[in-house]
Design a protein around this motif. Structure first.
Motif, short mmCIF file in Angstrom:
data_model
loop_
_atom_site.label_atom_id
_atom_site.label_comp_id
_atom_site.label_asym_id
_atom_site.label_seq_id
_atom_site.Cartn_x
_atom_site.Cartn_y
_atom_site.Cartn_z
N GLU A 506 0.84 -1.21 0.00
CA GLU A 506 0.00 0.00 0.00
C GLU A 506 0.87 1.25 0.00
O GLU A 506 0.52 2.26 -0.66
CB GLU A 506 -0.94 -0.03 1.21
CG GLU A 506 -2.07 -1.03 1.05
CD GLU A 506 -2.96 -1.09 2.28
OE1 GLU A 506 -2.57 -0.55 3.34
OE2 GLU A 506 -4.05 -1.70 2.19
N ARG A 507 1.95 1.18 0.72
CA ARG A 507 2.85 2.33 0.70
C ARG A 507 3.42 2.53 -0.71
O ARG A 507 3.54 3.64 -1.21
CB ARG A 507 4.00 2.13 1.70
CG ARG A 507 3.58 2.27 3.15
CD ARG A 507 4.81 2.45 4.05
NE ARG A 507 5.73 1.33 3.92
CZ ARG A 507 5.66 0.23 4.65
NH1 ARG A 507 4.73 0.11 5.57
NH2 ARG A 507 6.55 -0.73 4.47
N THR A 508 3.76 1.37 -1.32
CA THR A 508 4.32 1.45 -2.68
C THR A 508 3.26 1.89 -3.68
O THR A 508 3.55 2.62 -4.64
CB THR A 508 4.89 0.10 -3.09
OG1 THR A 508 5.83 -0.35 -2.10
CG2 THR A 508 5.57 0.18 -4.43
N GLU A 509 1.98 1.49 -3.44
CA GLU A 509 0.89 1.83 -4.39
C GLU A 509 0.70 3.34 -4.48
O GLU A 509 0.37 3.89 -5.56
CB GLU A 509 -0.40 1.16 -3.94
CG GLU A 509 -1.54 1.40 -4.92
CD GLU A 509 -2.86 0.86 -4.41
OE1 GLU A 509 -3.74 0.59 -5.22
OE2 GLU A 509 -3.01 0.69 -3.16
N LYS A 510 0.91 4.00 -3.40
CA LYS A 510 0.75 5.45 -3.43
C LYS A 510 1.77 6.09 -4.36
O LYS A 510 1.54 7.20 -4.87
CB LYS A 510 0.90 6.00 -2.02
CG LYS A 510 -0.24 5.59 -1.10
CD LYS A 510 -0.03 6.12 0.30
CE LYS A 510 -1.16 5.68 1.23
NZ LYS A 510 -0.97 6.17 2.61
N LEU A 511 2.85 5.41 -4.51
CA LEU A 511 3.87 5.95 -5.40
C LEU A 511 3.67 5.49 -6.83
O LEU A 511 4.13 6.12 -7.77
CB LEU A 511 5.26 5.52 -4.92
CG LEU A 511 5.65 5.98 -3.50
CD1 LEU A 511 6.98 5.35 -3.10
CD2 LEU A 511 5.73 7.51 -3.44
N LEU A 512 2.99 4.34 -6.96
CA LEU A 512 2.85 3.77 -8.31
C LEU A 512 1.37 3.66 -8.64
O LEU A 512 0.69 2.69 -8.29
CB LEU A 512 3.50 2.38 -8.37
CG LEU A 512 4.99 2.32 -7.99
CD1 LEU A 512 5.46 0.88 -7.90
CD2 LEU A 512 5.81 3.09 -9.02
N GLU A 513 0.81 4.71 -9.23
CA GLU A 513 -0.63 4.81 -9.47
C GLU A 513 -1.05 4.11 -10.75
O GLU A 513 -2.24 4.03 -11.05
CB GLU A 513 -1.03 6.29 -9.57
CG GLU A 513 -0.89 7.03 -8.26
CD GLU A 513 -1.88 6.61 -7.23
OE1 GLU A 513 -1.63 6.74 -6.02
OE2 GLU A 513 -2.94 6.05 -7.63
N THR A 514 -0.06 3.71 -11.54
CA THR A 514 -0.40 3.24 -12.87
C THR A 514 -0.55 1.71 -12.96
O THR A 514 -0.52 1.12 -14.04
CB THR A 514 0.69 3.67 -13.86
OG1 THR A 514 1.92 3.12 -13.42
CG2 THR A 514 0.77 5.16 -13.97
N ILE A 515 -0.68 1.05 -11.74
CA ILE A 515 -0.76 -0.43 -11.77
C ILE A 515 -2.04 -0.86 -12.47
O ILE A 515 -3.10 -0.27 -12.30
CB ILE A 515 -0.72 -0.97 -10.35
CG1 ILE A 515 0.63 -0.66 -9.70
CG2 ILE A 515 -0.99 -2.48 -10.30
CD1 ILE A 515 0.73 -1.02 -8.25
N ASP A 516 -1.93 -1.84 -13.19
CA ASP A 516 -3.03 -2.31 -14.04
C ASP A 516 -4.23 -2.78 -13.16
O ASP A 516 -4.18 -3.79 -12.46
CB ASP A 516 -2.54 -3.46 -14.91
CG ASP A 516 -3.57 -3.86 -15.96
OD1 ASP A 516 -3.25 -4.78 -16.73
OD2 ASP A 516 -4.70 -3.30 -15.97
#
Length: 834
Positions: A506-516
């Motif tokens: 979740e911490r990483t998701e905030k940085l990577l918004e473009t995940i499929d």
């Protein structure tokens, strides 16, 4: 003179004359010996006078005083107790001959054949013929009727002398001449019967004159035996006259015969009483031995049946069950018979004791019939509990084995699923992933979380199975607990790692918004289906256990399990065949046992016919029962197959194997006890002289008041029975009677006790007083008896029995070693303690 005759002699008209011919022909020439002739004159004269004095007359010269026939006829009347024809009173020769002929005819009428003896010779005073005639009279009336152990006359008298003098030193009676020369044989006869008259121990074999004079003087003074010979007559003759000695000795026999007969009667009574006691004591000893052995077997066996220590495996418990079967089929049945026989022996012994007026037998402490029954009841309770425990434990192990296998399968499946998950959750692949990859990882993680949540039920199931295995005391529960703990620990760790990974993603998701987004959605949707598939596969691999055909049919709805269920279906069909096979036999055997029980009951209550008829019927029933035993064995085999197949119910019969076993043992016990009851009734009937009609009347009265028809009258029924028979009963009298018929206060009166009561007061049995009186006779009226008297008067076995058990005599004036026969006798009948 004729009116003074007092003697009465019983004689046998069937006497054979051959013996008399032999006697008359023995040593015919011996009468030519002057010494023998003198001895016969003296002896025969004394013998005749010993009888004639009863009529107030005597003779002085044997050949002169019998010449007119009058004293001869009188002698014959005195010794025979019969009247002879009226004598001729004339003094002419023909009158004398007529009288002598009357005497000789009388002698001939008694079966005596007179050889070469005629009236003329007697009238003429022929000494030889006169002595021969008197000898013939002595043989016929004094010696012929002597009988000892199937020998008679001379041989009987000789045997009597030998038996009576056998214990005495320096005496060896082999004949009626030289065996008597030293006088010791005469003294021994006197001492044997009247030890108070002389001290045999002080006699000297080298003093024949003193011995003979002592014996003859005592005989004349105390025994009413006239002196028939002088001591010198015997000593100074190389071979004393046999006829004179025989005549003299016969007087001793007749002097002692009456007292001896009394003593013999007394000894016989004592021997009979002691024989009964010895037999009863053997029965008591046998009872004690059998009771000890049976109680010891029960003592050893009961702890084994009370041991409830379970085995770890089904195979070990099956071996326990097999041991129990061996116990039931091999070890216990002989003990059932021993217990029944012990009760029968006890009842028979008590009956014999009652019949012989003896006190009831009281076994040693802890060996009463009631003690054995109580111990046996404890054994059977332990046995019943043991079998129930065995079957329950086998069912538990069956359940435990199933759960253990289920635990292994579920644990293995979960462990396979969890394999690698820890490594997967520990990866840091998100650190280098793109947003699209992060979102994909996050959605994949969410799918894993969903999968992890779905597996929580499985972990809980595994833990629940482990808990149940703990509760069921599974033998390898430590391994189960360890494996379960490992699974739970791993589960907790996976949960922690999952949470940490989510946080990282979740911490990483905030940085990577473009995940499929689409990939995540797909992963999210596919996870439950995958989990369902895994659960379905696991369920199809799950173990199952059923108990009926219906359960199998329900399970057949799952096609993938059809093969296993078909096998279970075959097993249940086989079990059903076993149930029906057992039920078919049990449903026949149960009623058969009941029918035999009813037959025994009817037979024991029958009034018509004799006890022997009842015994015959019961023996026939017993034969039928014994022949039926293979059917019980076959049913035991069927029951064993059922138990081995773990079948514990049977809707086709109400009879269990336990029902059949109990019924069969009861049947064997009942037929044995009933036969014993009839045997004791026969024993009582014969011993107390009860007629069959009386026995039937007793049975009829008993049956009428046996309201419950269970072979026993209750107290009120017994009271009513006595009143109906005319007894006037007060409370005290009835209490006394109840003590007789129900000494153990059970509140019931058996038929045997009823018979004993009805015959008790009229029975002709020996009493302590009679035995005391008999011992007093043997003791010559002394209040004590000596060891040598017991050994002299009683057979060796009975003498030693008395010597071992008689207490010392405590009264005054008794010699050392005197025994108290009164205390001994009363103790035999329970009236005192030795």
């Amino acid at each position: 003179m004729m009116t003074q005759v007092e003697t009465t002699v019983h004689y046998d008209n069937g006497y054979e004359d051959e013996y008399m011919i032999q006697e008359e022909e023995w040593d015919r020439d011996m009468l030519l010996d002057p010494a023998w002739e003198q001895q016969q004159r003296k002896t025969f004269t004394a013998w005749c006078n010993s009888h004639l004095r009863k009529a107030g007359v005597q003779i002085e010269n044997i050949e002169e005083d019998f010449r007119n026939g009058l004293k001869l006829m009188l002698l014959l009347e005195v010794i025979s107790g019969e009247r002879l024809p009226k004598p001729d009173r004339g003094k002419m020769r023909f009158h004398k001959i007529a009288n002598v002929n009357k005497a000789l005819d009388f002698i001939t009428s008694k079966g005596v054949k007179l050889v070469s003896i005629g009236a003329e010779e007697i009238v003429d005073g022929n000494v030889k013929m006169t002595l021969g005639m008197i000898w013939t009279i002595i043989l016929r009336f004094a010696i012929q009727d002597i009988s000892v152990e199937e020998t008679s006359a001379k041989e009987g008298l000789l045997l009597w002398c030998q038996r009576k003098t056998a214990p005495y030193r320096n005496v060896n009676v082999q004949n009626f001449h030289v065996s008597w020369k030293d006088g010791l044989a005469f003294c021994a006869l006197i001492h044997r019967h009247r030890p108070d008259l002389l001290d045999y121990s002080k006699l000297n074999k080298d003093d024949p004159l003193g011995n003979l004079n002592l014996a003859f003087d005592i005989a004349e003074k105390h025994l009413d035996i006239p002196k028939m010979l002088d001591a010198e007559d015997i000593i100074n003759t190389p071979k004393p006259d046999e006829r004179a000695i025989m005549t003299y000795v016969s007087c001793f026999y007749h002097a002692f015969a009456g007292a001896e007969q009394v003593a013999e009667t007394a000894a016989n009574r004592i021997c009979k009483v002691l024989g009964v006691n010895q037999e009863n004591e053997k029965l008591m000893e046998e009872y004690e031995r059998l009771a000890s052995e049976l109680l010891e077997w029960i003592r050893r066996t009961t702890p084994w049946l009370e041991n409830r220590t379970p085995e770890k495996t089904m195979a070990e418990m099956q071996r326990k069950l097999e041991d129990f079967r061996d116990y039931r089929r091999q070890h216990k049945p002989p003990k059932v018979q021993e217990k029944c026989q012990l009760e029968i022996n006890f009842n028979t012994l008590q009956t014999k004791l009652r019949i012989s007026n003896r006190p009831a037998f009281m076994p040693s402490e802890g060996k009463m019939v009631s003690d054995i029954a109580s111990a046996w009841q404890g054994l059977e309770q332990a046995e019943k509990g043991y079998e129930e425990w065995l079957l329950t434990e086998i069912r538990r192990l069956e359940r435990v084995d199933h759960l253990a296998e289920k635990f292994r399968q579920k644990a293995t499946n979960h462990e396979n699923w969890a394999s690698g998950k820890e490594l997967f959750l520990s990866q840091k692949d998100y650190e280098t992933a793109t947003l699209t990859e992060i979102r994909a990882l996050l959605r994949k993680h969410e799918a894993f979380e969903s999968d992890l949540a779905a597996h929580q039920d499985r972990v809980e199931q595994i833990a629940a199975i482990a808990q149940e295995l703990n509760e069921l005391d599974y033998h390898d529960v430590a391994a189960v607990n360890q494996r379960c703990q490992s699974i739970c620990d791993l589960w907790d760790k996976l949960g922690t790692l999952t949470q940490k990974r989510r946080e990282a993603l979740e911490r990483t998701e905030k940085l990577l918004e473009t995940i499929d987004q689409l990939f995540l959605e797909f992963a999210k949707r596919s996870a439950p289906f995958n989990n369902w598939m895994e659960g379905a596969m696991e369920d199809l691999q799950d173990m199952f256990i059923v108990h009926t055909i219906e359960e199998v049919q329900v399970k057949k709805l799952v096609p993938q399990r059809d093969s296993a269920l078909q096998e279970e279906m075959a097993r249940q069909h086989a079990n059903e065949r076993l149930r029906r096979q057992f039920a078919a036999q049990a449903n026949l055997i149960g009623p058969w046992i009941q029918t035999r029980m009813e037959e025994i009951g009817r037979c024991s209550l029958e009034i018509g016919g004799t006890l022997e008829d009842q015994m015959t019927q019961l023996k026939q029933i017993e034969h039928v029962i014994v022949a039926y035993k293979p059917n019980i064995d076959k049913l035991e085999g069927d029951h064993q197959l059922i138990q081995e197949s773990l079948v514990f119910d049977n809707k086709h019969t109400n009879y269990t194997m336990e029902h059949i076993r109990v019924g069969w043992e009861l049947l064997l016990t009942t037929i044995a006890r009933t036969i014993n009851e009839i045997e004791t009734q026969i024993l009582t009937r014969d011993a107390k002289g009860i007629s069959q009609q009386q026995m039937n009347e007793f049975r009829s009265s008993f049956n009428h008041f046996d309201r419950k028809k269970n072979g026993a009258m209750e107290t009120d029924d017994f009271r009513a029975c006595l009143i109906s028979m005319g007894y006037d009963l007060g409370e005290v009298e009835f209490a006394r009677i109840m003590m007789l018929v129900d000494s153990n206060a059970t509140g019931i009166v058996s038929f045997q006790s009823f018979i004993d009561f009805m015959t008790r007061e009229t029975a002709d049995t020996d009493t302590a007083e009679q035995v005391v009186a008999s011992f007093r006779i043997l003791a010559a009226d002394k209040p004590y008896i000596l060891v040598e008297e017991l050994r002299r008067e009683l057979p060796p076995e009975q003498a030693e029995y008395c010597i071992m058990r008689m207490p010392p005599y405590a009264g005054h004036g008794a010699p050392p070693g005197a025994l108290d026969y009164t205390a001994f006798s009363t103790a035999l009948y329970g009236e005192s303690d030795l």
